[in-house]
Design a protein around this motif. Structure first.
Motif, PDB file in Angstrom:
ATOM      1  N   THR A 361       5.450  24.197 -22.316  1.00  0.00           N
ATOM      2  CA  THR A 361       4.992  25.585 -22.140  1.00  0.00           C
ATOM      3  C   THR A 361       5.354  26.440 -23.348  1.00  0.00           C
ATOM      4  OG1 THR A 361       7.026  26.137 -20.938  1.00  0.00           O
ATOM      5  CG2 THR A 361       5.132  25.456 -19.628  1.00  0.00           C
ATOM      6  N   LYS A 362       5.675  25.771 -24.445  1.00  0.00           N
ATOM      7  CA  LYS A 362       5.939  26.410 -25.739  1.00  0.00           C
ATOM      8  C   LYS A 362       7.090  27.399 -25.669  1.00  0.00           C
ATOM      9  CE  LYS A 362       1.255  25.549 -27.322  1.00  0.00           C
ATOM     10  NZ  LYS A 362      -0.003  26.133 -27.831  1.00  0.00           N
ATOM     11  N   ALA A 376       5.790  33.149 -15.438  1.00  0.00           N
ATOM     12  CA  ALA A 376       4.366  33.317 -15.134  1.00  0.00           C
ATOM     13  C   ALA A 376       3.528  32.217 -15.777  1.00  0.00           C
ATOM     14  CB  ALA A 376       3.898  34.695 -15.609  1.00  0.00           C
ATOM     15  N   THR A 377       3.907  31.791 -16.985  1.00  0.00           N
ATOM     16  CA  THR A 377       3.142  30.750 -17.686  1.00  0.00           C
ATOM     17  C   THR A 377       3.155  29.441 -16.901  1.00  0.00           C
ATOM     18  OG1 THR A 377       3.620  31.732 -19.835  1.00  0.00           O
ATOM     19  CG2 THR A 377       2.933  29.435 -19.826  1.00  0.00           C
ATOM     20  N   PRO A 394     -10.461  28.847 -10.646  1.00  0.00           N
ATOM     21  CA  PRO A 394      -9.125  29.454 -10.572  1.00  0.00           C
ATOM     22  C   PRO A 394      -9.135  30.737  -9.760  1.00  0.00           C
ATOM     23  CG  PRO A 394      -9.564  28.705 -12.798  1.00  0.00           C
ATOM     24  CD  PRO A 394     -10.855  28.544 -12.030  1.00  0.00           C
ATOM     25  N   PRO A 395      -8.262  30.871  -8.798  1.00  0.00           N
ATOM     26  CA  PRO A 395      -8.264  32.029  -7.902  1.00  0.00           C
ATOM     27  C   PRO A 395      -7.840  33.307  -8.618  1.00  0.00           C
ATOM     28  CG  PRO A 395      -6.320  30.715  -7.526  1.00  0.00           C
ATOM     29  CD  PRO A 395      -7.157  29.957  -8.513  1.00  0.00           C
ATOM     30  N   SER A 396      -8.109  34.399  -7.964  1.00  0.00           N
ATOM     31  CA  SER A 396      -7.771  35.705  -8.548  1.00  0.00           C
ATOM     32  C   SER A 396      -6.376  36.169  -8.141  1.00  0.00           C
ATOM     33  CB  SER A 396      -8.800  36.761  -8.099  1.00  0.00           C
ATOM     34  OG  SER A 396      -8.826  36.843  -6.683  1.00  0.00           O
ATOM     35  N   PHE A 397      -5.711  35.408  -7.203  1.00  0.00           N
ATOM     36  CA  PHE A 397      -4.394  35.877  -6.766  1.00  0.00           C
ATOM     37  C   PHE A 397      -3.384  35.768  -7.903  1.00  0.00           C
ATOM     38  CE2 PHE A 397      -4.629  31.435  -5.183  1.00  0.00           C
ATOM     39  CZ  PHE A 397      -3.622  30.882  -5.936  1.00  0.00           C
ATOM     40  N   ARG A 398      -2.372  36.582  -7.806  1.00  0.00           N
ATOM     41  CA  ARG A 398      -1.401  36.678  -8.886  1.00  0.00           C
ATOM     42  C   ARG A 398      -0.431  35.497  -8.868  1.00  0.00           C
ATOM     43  NH1 ARG A 398       1.408  42.180  -7.825  1.00  0.00           N
ATOM     44  NH2 ARG A 398       1.379  41.292  -5.743  1.00  0.00           N
ATOM     45  N   TRP A 399       0.149  35.202 -10.046  1.00  0.00           N
ATOM     46  CA  TRP A 399       1.118  34.130 -10.171  1.00  0.00           C
ATOM     47  C   TRP A 399       2.324  34.347  -9.289  1.00  0.00           C
ATOM     48  CZ3 TRP A 399       5.858  35.762 -11.622  1.00  0.00           C
ATOM     49  CH2 TRP A 399       5.936  36.973 -12.305  1.00  0.00           C
ATOM     50  N   LYS A 400       2.583  35.625  -8.904  1.00  0.00           N
ATOM     51  CA  LYS A 400       3.745  35.929  -8.087  1.00  0.00           C
ATOM     52  C   LYS A 400       3.685  35.262  -6.718  1.00  0.00           C
ATOM     53  CE  LYS A 400       5.021  40.355 -10.216  1.00  0.00           C
ATOM     54  NZ  LYS A 400       5.197  41.786 -10.001  1.00  0.00           N
TER      55      LYS A 400
END
Length: 405
Positions: A361-362, A376-377, A394-400
């Protein structure tokens, strides 16, 4: 929790060594720096087969817990540490020559509830080996939470059998003994109808019943910090079984140990999560677990405590544990019989001969929110891989909303 740690540390100033509690003396003196080595007395006993379906090292650990003042059990993931703790507790309570109360604990409520659930089921399955000893887990075990959680909301816990919680056992005791006046006042207390004076009287009566319940219990289970609750002030434990101790600082394990014990069992794994650092300015030495300190003394031959290594895991496919086994466990970890479907990887997987791969993930860094960390990445990468695998957008829901384990 902080106040209880501070209290336990302050109690060390006034701790009086006892010839009958050499186990406690040795541990506390080592933590305080009064000892730079630790030697224990070992006793030999004869045993019949335990009959719990344990493997060789697990049987050795149970025997050590009964023979020795201090037992150290090192267990990688999936090696049956929780089941082993339950077996040790059951053996101790069934041994007519090992009298006294047993304390079982872990650093967090989640870990403590897990071991409580395992012990409850274990006693139901294996508890009736001696018919003259009560083997009803609801009578034997009392799970004690800190004040607010105990009194208000057990629904937020992960306890499978809530009847063994102290609060519920208090109500059962009151009902069984027809303490109707107390039950009426208890209901008014929950509804917030009591005056301050009535509330004080209610809590006095509540503490009396709690003490009766605790006195009648063979096994007391709490988190380490809750072991210093006022209700347990005068309770002495002959045996301590402490799980997940590598996640605890020495200040935390002092809390149950300062009460005194004849034998102690420490269970953990130094290659898994260590204590959570709440203050980065404090030296790393503070965050070394007592478990790790004992292992270090053993390496330099300042301790005759031989750690018992659980070397068979039953949780994962052998290929999944391979990386950890080679890099953290010196290739000593074996895989036991696992009831899992055949591993079938399709062309989607980068390497069908290996069920794991690593993604760089750099430079992305974690962000801390309270005592938790978020990335988040990483979460978004997992979401994208899942959608790619199943041909989804890919869904629109947040990574949270994503948890990465």
């Amino acid at each position: 929790m902080y106040d209880r740690k501070l209290k336990a540390i302050s109690l060390l100033k006034h701790y009086q060594s006892s010839s009958s509690l050499l186990c406690t003396n040795n541990i506390l003196n080592l933590i305080l720096g009064k000892l730079d080595k630790i030697k224990i007395k070992k006793k030999k006993q004869t045993y019949k087969s335990l009959g719990y379906g344990l493997n060789g090292p697990q049987i050795q650990a149970v025997k050590s817990a009964k023979e020795n003042e201090i037992t150290i059990i090192q267990g990688p993931p999936g090696t049956g540490k929780t089941k082993l703790a339950a077996a040790i507790v059951n053996e101790l309570r069934l041994n007519k020559f090992l009298r006294g109360k047993i304390y079982l604990g872990a650093p967090s409520n989640a870990a403590t509830d897990k071991i409580t659930n395992t012990l409850y089921k274990f006693i139901l399955e294996h508890g009736n080996k001696l018919f003259d000893i009560d083997s009803n887990p609801s009578k034997l075990i009392t799970r004690i939470y800190s004040g607010d959680k105990e009194l208000v909301n057990l629904a937020k816990t992960s306890l499978d059998n809530s009847e063994i919680s102290l609060n519920n056992k208090v109500l059962f005791h009151a009902n069984e003994n027809k303490m109707n006046e107390f039950l009426k006042i208890h209901k008014d207390y929950e509804l917030g109808k009591l005056t301050l004076k009535e509330e004080r009287e209610y809590k006095k009566e509540l503490d009396k019943i709690r003490k009766t319940v605790i006195d009648d219990s063979k096994i007391i289970i709490t988190t380490f910090s809750t072991s210093q609750m006022p209700i347990l002030k005068d309770i002495k434990f002959n045996y301590l079984i402490l799980d997940e101790v590598t996640q605890s600082t020495e200040a935390e394990i002092i809390l149950p140990i300062i009460k005194g014990c004849e034998k102690i069992v420490l269970i953990g794994d130094v290659n898994q999560l260590g204590p959570v650092k709440h203050c980065t300015s404090i030296s790393d030495i503070y965050y070394m677990s007592f478990f790790e300190r004992i292992l270090n003394l053993t390496k330099i031959k300042k301790s005759n405590i031989k750690p018992i290594y659980l070397n068979t895991q039953y949780r994962m496919y052998e290929k999944l544990i391979e990386f950890s086994n080679l890099n953290f466990y010196n290739d000593n970890l074996e895989t036991g019989a696992i009831n899992m479907p055949n591993l079938d990887l399709d062309d989607f997987w980068p390497n069908i001969d290996n069920p794991q791969f690593f993604i760089d993930t750099k430079e992305e860094k974690e962000n801390q929110i309270s005592t938790s960390f978020v990335n988040a990445t990483e979460a978004n990468i997992i979401i994208n891989i899942y959608c790619l695998k199943f041909g989804l957008k890919p869904p629109s829901f947040r990574w949270k909303m994503t948890s990465v384990l």
